[in-house]
Design a protein around this motif. Structure first.
Motif, short mmCIF file in Angstrom:
data_model
loop_
_atom_site.label_atom_id
_atom_site.label_comp_id
_atom_site.label_asym_id
_atom_site.label_seq_id
_atom_site.Cartn_x
_atom_site.Cartn_y
_atom_site.Cartn_z
N ASN A 191 34.17 -49.20 3.72
CA ASN A 191 35.20 -48.82 4.83
C ASN A 191 36.12 -47.71 5.13
OD1 ASN A 191 34.58 -51.36 6.28
ND2 ASN A 191 35.41 -52.47 4.35
N PHE A 192 36.23 -47.03 4.08
CA PHE A 192 36.88 -45.76 4.25
C PHE A 192 38.29 -45.80 5.06
CE2 PHE A 192 32.99 -44.62 2.69
CZ PHE A 192 33.26 -43.56 1.64
N TYR A 195 43.68 -44.18 4.70
CA TYR A 195 44.98 -44.16 3.62
C TYR A 195 44.39 -44.50 2.23
CZ TYR A 195 44.67 -49.01 4.57
OH TYR A 195 44.34 -50.07 4.93
N CYS A 196 43.19 -44.87 2.05
CA CYS A 196 42.74 -45.63 0.89
C CYS A 196 41.77 -44.94 0.14
CB CYS A 196 42.26 -47.09 1.32
SG CYS A 196 41.84 -48.02 -0.17
N VAL A 198 40.20 -46.26 -2.53
CA VAL A 198 39.33 -47.24 -3.20
C VAL A 198 37.69 -46.57 -3.03
CG1 VAL A 198 38.17 -49.64 -3.13
CG2 VAL A 198 40.84 -49.29 -3.49
N GLN A 233 36.78 -56.09 -2.93
CA GLN A 233 37.60 -55.31 -1.82
C GLN A 233 37.57 -56.00 -0.39
OE1 GLN A 233 36.94 -53.24 -4.65
NE2 GLN A 233 39.06 -53.08 -4.83
N HIS A 272 38.28 -58.46 5.31
CA HIS A 272 38.46 -57.53 6.24
C HIS A 272 38.23 -58.17 7.78
CE1 HIS A 272 38.76 -53.85 8.72
NE2 HIS A 272 38.37 -53.15 7.73
S1 SF4 Z 1 39.44 -51.04 -0.11
FE1 SF4 Z 1 40.48 -52.26 1.66
S2 SF4 Z 1 41.96 -50.66 2.31
FE2 SF4 Z 1 40.42 -49.68 1.05
S3 SF4 Z 1 38.81 -48.69 2.33
FE3 SF4 Z 1 38.18 -50.74 1.48
S4 SF4 Z 1 38.82 -52.13 3.19
FE4 SF4 Z 1 40.04 -50.16 3.60
#
Ligand code: SF4
Length: 475
Positions: A191-192, A195-196, A198, A233, A272
């Motif tokens: 998902n990018f 701010y993230c 992951v 996630q 999500h």
């Molecule tokens: S882990 Fe969650 S917050 Fe991070 S990019 Fe994926 S959906 Fe977005």
């Protein structure tokens, strides 16, 4: 509680496992005690679950667990990099280990997890923390016996970051829970959100097969686990990288997991909002074992901030989804994640967000202060919010959530809720505790029950973060 799975994939590593078992036998003869392992996890539920696997692998190699690092012969820190302060905490802890290693030269120190998926962190650990023996990423747990052998046999430092995209199956797990367990169903994220970090450290989405997940859930049920939380996630998109329609594949998985004998409750996180399909809502609504609870991260209640966060939904779309969930699943508990202090957020946008959060009337929320993570688009922005403003906004947000959580608890007074008994309360051992389907803690004095019992509890008093009640029946 040690959990082993009837899948043969871990035995690919049997050569290293047997070598390490033999080295540990020699160690026990020389030192008069088995090699002692200590694993500390920093981070989310997925990291906790990986920590259980790291410990499971070490114990499977004839080590024993100890509760303090001072007693240990092997220390593994399983790290998190989602927030900067978590990373700083790990560096602080690793620094302290230098003295311990001086006093105990045979001590083996490993740093694993998300943090070590960042090349800058690996360089820093190699350069400035020379007492660290093993640096490995999230996909290398099954290789741990081999890495420990290399350190013992060759006295060499090992860095293995090759397995980011790998799914390690069959890993033994040492679970500290007795009736509840986490089961990771997918890794990575596509998902990018701006701010993230992951997707950069955990790679793209990879889903485990239904067979592997079911083998794990069945093993857990046989070991006495009664509540399963499926983790990922974004669990809603389970299976989508294999061309399966995401929402449908996950809904089918929920139905399948609910069939496992011995499992009384099933939860999942995280969802999500753009991917929470009607099929998933239907599965939660209709499966008796599905807890009537959905964790639905909002992050911001302002559509413009959501756009800048790259969340791919608007406040209106979230509102409509929430209404659909509450309409289809009466009594459902909805919790959320919120970020305060996202770069560029104006006072007006913050106010808009507050009004929306209040309107949503969440039962519970986790509020996070924005953390600037190098490599993400938001970190490059120059309009970072000053710390004092971030903290003032955090307080405002916290007040709204405290009020809505209290209102949600207050609405339960006088009702009878289904509670799964867990045991004595940690904060008040004279009381017993259990959790509602909505995951709220309930305290009661009833002593005559065992972990996993399903109780009917009349709620007498609501507190903001827990409930007090009286047990009226047992199932
Ligand atoms: S882990 Fe969650 S917050 Fe991070 S990019 Fe994926 S959906 Fe977005």
């Amino acid at each position: 509680m040690q959990i082993k799975y009837p899948v043969d994939k871990y035995s690919d590593h049997s050569g290293a496992i047997h070598r390490l078992q033999e080295l540990n036998r020699q160690f026990a003869i020389e030192h008069g005690h088995p090699r002692k392992a200590y694993v500390q996890t920093f981070g989310c539920q997925m990291s906790e679950e990986e920590g259980e696997k790291i410990l499971g692998v070490l114990l499977d190699s004839s080590m024993v667990e100890v509760n303090t690092q001072d007693e240990a012969d092997v220390i593994i820190y399983n790290t998190c990099c989602v927030r900067e302060n978590a990373e700083q905490k790990v560096y602080g802890h690793v620094g302290v280990l230098k003295g311990l290693k001086k006093r105990k030269p045979h001590l083996i120190i490993g740093i694993m997890g998300c943090m070590t998926q960042q090349p800058t962190v690996v360089e820093e650990l190699k350069r400035s923390y020379r007492h660290v023996d093993i640096i490995a990423g999230t996909g290398n747990i099954n290789n741990l016996p081999d890495m420990v052998c290399q350190v013992i046999e060759k006295g060499r430092r090992v860095a293995d970051l090759s397995g980011t995209e790998r799914i390690a199956e069959g890993t033994p797990k040492e679970s500290h829970g007795n009736i509840k367990a986490w089961v990771t169903i997918m890794y990575g994220c596509n998902n990018f959100c701006s701010y993230c970090i992951v997707p950069y450290v955990r790679g793209r989405e990879r889903s485990r097969s239904v067979e592997d997940i079911m083998a794990e859930v069945t093993s857990l049920a046989k070991a006495g686990v009664q509540e399963i939380t499926l983790l990922g996630q974004n669990v809603n998109s389970y299976g989508s990288e294999r061309g399966l329609p995401g929402g449908q594949a996950f809904a089918e998985l929920l139905h399948t997991v609910c069939q496992v004998e011995g499992i009384k409750r099933v939860r999942f996180m995280t969802s999500h909002p753009k991917d929470l399909s009607d099929e998933i809502i239907e599965a939660v609504a209709t499966e008796p074992k599905m807890c009537k609870q959905i964790h639905l991260p909002l992050q911001s209640g302002c559509t413009e901030t959501l756009r800048q966060m790259n969340r791919k939904y608007t406040a209106d779309q979230y509102r409509a989804l929430l209404a659909k969930i509450r309409d289809r699943i009466p009594g459902v508990t909805v919790s959320t994640d919120l970020i305060t202090g996202f770069p560029g957020e104006t006072d007006e946008q913050h106010k808009e967000s507050m009004a929306f959060i209040e309107e949503c009337a969440f039962d519970m929320a986790y509020i996070f202060i924005y953390s600037r993570r190098t490599g993400t688009p938001a970190a490059k922005r120059e309009d970072q919010i000053p710390e004092d403003v971030v903290h003032a906004r955090f307080e405002e947000m916290q007040k709204i959530i405290t009020d809505s959580s209290y209102k949600s608890s207050k609405a339960q007074e006088g009702t009878v809720l289904t509670v799964m008994h867990e045991g004595p309360s940690q904060s008040n051992p004279s009381m017993m505790t259990g959790r509602t389907e909505g995951n709220k803690i309930v305290l009661y004095s009833h002593q005559d029950c065992k972990p996993g019992d399903i109780l009917k509890v009349r709620i007498d008093t609501a507190k903001t973060w827990y409930l007090e009640g009286t047990v009226i029946t047992e199932d």
